[in-house]
Design a protein around this motif. Structure first.
Motif, PDB file in Angstrom:
ATOM      1  N   ARG A 136      40.523 -19.716  48.676  1.00  0.00           N
ATOM      2  CA  ARG A 136      41.221 -18.640  47.985  1.00  0.00           C
ATOM      3  C   ARG A 136      41.640 -19.056  46.573  1.00  0.00           C
ATOM      4  O   ARG A 136      41.913 -20.210  46.299  1.00  0.00           O
ATOM      5  CB  ARG A 136      42.439 -18.213  48.792  1.00  0.00           C
ATOM      6  N   ALA A 137      41.750 -18.050  45.718  1.00  0.00           N
ATOM      7  CA  ALA A 137      42.085 -18.302  44.319  1.00  0.00           C
ATOM      8  C   ALA A 137      43.463 -18.924  44.161  1.00  0.00           C
ATOM      9  O   ALA A 137      43.714 -19.667  43.211  1.00  0.00           O
ATOM     10  CB  ALA A 137      42.011 -16.993  43.531  1.00  0.00           C
ATOM     11  N   GLY A 138      44.384 -18.650  45.079  1.00  0.00           N
ATOM     12  CA  GLY A 138      45.748 -19.132  44.954  1.00  0.00           C
ATOM     13  C   GLY A 138      45.921 -20.621  45.105  1.00  0.00           C
ATOM     14  O   GLY A 138      47.017 -21.138  44.891  1.00  0.00           O
ATOM     15  N   HIS A 139      44.847 -21.315  45.450  1.00  0.00           N
ATOM     16  CA  HIS A 139      44.933 -22.764  45.645  1.00  0.00           C
ATOM     17  C   HIS A 139      44.173 -23.546  44.573  1.00  0.00           C
ATOM     18  O   HIS A 139      43.932 -24.738  44.749  1.00  0.00           O
ATOM     19  CB  HIS A 139      44.398 -23.137  47.027  1.00  0.00           C
ATOM     20  N   ARG A 140      43.808 -22.883  43.486  1.00  0.00           N
ATOM     21  CA  ARG A 140      43.069 -23.575  42.433  1.00  0.00           C
ATOM     22  C   ARG A 140      43.635 -23.198  41.065  1.00  0.00           C
ATOM     23  O   ARG A 140      44.187 -22.116  40.871  1.00  0.00           O
ATOM     24  CB  ARG A 140      41.577 -23.252  42.516  1.00  0.00           C
ATOM     25  N   LEU A 141      43.495 -24.117  40.130  1.00  0.00           N
ATOM     26  CA  LEU A 141      43.967 -23.947  38.763  1.00  0.00           C
ATOM     27  C   LEU A 141      42.854 -24.353  37.815  1.00  0.00           C
ATOM     28  O   LEU A 141      42.001 -25.184  38.172  1.00  0.00           O
ATOM     29  CB  LEU A 141      45.201 -24.813  38.510  1.00  0.00           C
ATOM     30  N   LEU A 142      42.873 -23.823  36.604  1.00  0.00           N
ATOM     31  CA  LEU A 142      41.836 -24.151  35.631  1.00  0.00           C
ATOM     32  C   LEU A 142      42.443 -24.844  34.420  1.00  0.00           C
ATOM     33  O   LEU A 142      43.497 -24.442  33.920  1.00  0.00           O
ATOM     34  CB  LEU A 142      41.108 -22.888  35.162  1.00  0.00           C
ATOM     35  N   ALA A 143      41.751 -25.868  33.947  1.00  0.00           N
ATOM     36  CA  ALA A 143      42.155 -26.560  32.724  1.00  0.00           C
ATOM     37  C   ALA A 143      41.678 -25.727  31.539  1.00  0.00           C
ATOM     38  O   ALA A 143      40.642 -26.004  30.938  1.00  0.00           O
ATOM     39  CB  ALA A 143      41.552 -27.957  32.693  1.00  0.00           C
ATOM     40  N   ALA A 144      42.444 -24.702  31.229  1.00  0.00           N
ATOM     41  CA  ALA A 144      42.035 -23.700  30.239  1.00  0.00           C
ATOM     42  C   ALA A 144      42.698 -23.943  28.901  1.00  0.00           C
ATOM     43  O   ALA A 144      43.900 -24.184  28.832  1.00  0.00           O
ATOM     44  CB  ALA A 144      42.391 -22.309  30.753  1.00  0.00           C
ATOM     45  N   LEU A 145      41.904 -23.860  27.832  1.00  0.00           N
ATOM     46  CA  LEU A 145      42.427 -23.942  26.476  1.00  0.00           C
ATOM     47  C   LEU A 145      42.219 -22.632  25.721  1.00  0.00           C
ATOM     48  O   LEU A 145      43.150 -22.076  25.171  1.00  0.00           O
ATOM     49  CB  LEU A 145      41.757 -25.088  25.714  1.00  0.00           C
ATOM     50  N   GLY A 146      40.981 -22.141  25.689  1.00  0.00           N
ATOM     51  CA  GLY A 146      40.652 -20.959  24.909  1.00  0.00           C
ATOM     52  C   GLY A 146      40.932 -19.664  25.649  1.00  0.00           C
ATOM     53  O   GLY A 146      41.184 -19.643  26.855  1.00  0.00           O
ATOM     54  N   PRO A 147      40.877 -18.543  24.924  1.00  0.00           N
ATOM     55  CA  PRO A 147      41.234 -17.238  25.494  1.00  0.00           C
ATOM     56  C   PRO A 147      40.427 -16.851  26.730  1.00  0.00           C
ATOM     57  O   PRO A 147      40.994 -16.370  27.716  1.00  0.00           O
ATOM     58  CB  PRO A 147      40.970 -16.268  24.336  1.00  0.00           C
TER      59      PRO A 147
END
Length: 290
Positions: A136-147
């Protein structure tokens, strides 16, 4: 806000520790890493973020050595780990230690990945594969920088774990994410009040990151100049992406991330020797955060 994201926000709290040294490596150091993780939990940190290209197997020993602290990858490269394997490893830890592991994912960097191309599309495909595998999406995070990647972390994950950023980036990220997703930027701390010495320590550590275009492009987007990101980094850049000084100054720099919209700040202690566990530094940091 869905239940999984709300639970994750509550579990990680306001502060965590980001560390390369805590990830599994030399088996002879396993006991010390486990002991350090248990102490970090007792000191009140809510999460341990394992630096470098890490996986569930690196988190498992620290989860087993503690009782409540969340352990996350920061990050697991989508180029080096199959989505089906990542989902299976997550499921195994979730059964034995529910709510204790979060999968932080990233696209890494072109200079470090053979055949690097279309990172955004590749991440979308990877998330599709995780969905198919039942994660499920609720158990993952993204190392996001850009929009675009921030929007993906809003729509397809529990939030974002940006690395090497400023409070200004955090404010922009919060605006793009909206209120609900977790926003947990990493922030570097040098526990030294001598300007020349602190900046030298910081500059030596920053050098490798200034060779990676994802970071330099992000700095330029934040208003820094080419002069700021060359020659080891200007004092202006060093002072923006590292906290140093006396305890009240460091605390104020950390507080600025929360004021800008961060839910949680992943604190990385930077010292001249980055091979050892900075346990005394973690204690000092916990004391100034209390």
């Amino acid at each position: 806000m869905n239940d999984a994201t709300a639970s994750l926000k509550e579990s990680v709290g306001r502060y965590g520790v980001w560390s390369v040294q805590l990830r599994s490596g030399d088996p002879s150091g396993g006991a010390e890493r486990a002991e350090a993780a248990a102490e970090l939990e007792q000191l009140g940190y809510g999460a341990l973020w394992l630096g470098g290209n890490t996986a569930a197997r690196d988190a498992a020993p620290l989860i087993e050595a503690t009782s409540r602290i969340v352990v996350g990858t920061s990050i697991q490269s989508i180029w080096e780990h199959e989505a089906s394997s990542a989902a299976a490893s997550f499921a195994e830890l979730e059964v034995s230690h529910p709510g204790r592991f979060v999968l932080g994912l990233g696209v890494s960097h072109g200079p470090r990945v053979e055949g690097y191309s279309r990172p955004y599309s590749t991440m979308v495909g990877y998330l599709d594969d995780l969905d198919k595998a039942g994660m499920r999406a609720g158990h993952r995070l993204l190392a996001a920088l850009g929009p675009r990647m921030l929007e993906l972390s809003r729509d397809r994950a529990a939030g974002a774990i940006p690395y090497l950023v400023t409070p200004e980036h955090t404010a922009q990220a919060r605006e793009r994410l909206g209120e609900s997703p977790l926003l947990a930027p990493e922030f570097k701390v040098v526990l030294d009040s001598d300007p020349a010495r602190a900046r030298a320590t910081a500059r030596a550590y920053l050098a490798m990151y200034l060779q990676l275009p994802n970071y330099t492009k992000n700095f330029l987007n934040l208003g820094f100049t080419e002069a700021d990101v060359t020659g080891g980094g200007s004092d202006r850049l060093i002072d923006a992406v590292f906290a140093w000084g006396d305890e009240s100054t460091i605390r104020a720099r950390i507080d600025a991330f929360h004021a800008a919209g961060a839910d949680h700040v992943a604190l990385q202690l930077v010292e001249d020797d980055m091979t050892r566990l900075p346990r005394e530094g973690w204690r000092r940091l916990a004391s100034l955060l209390a």
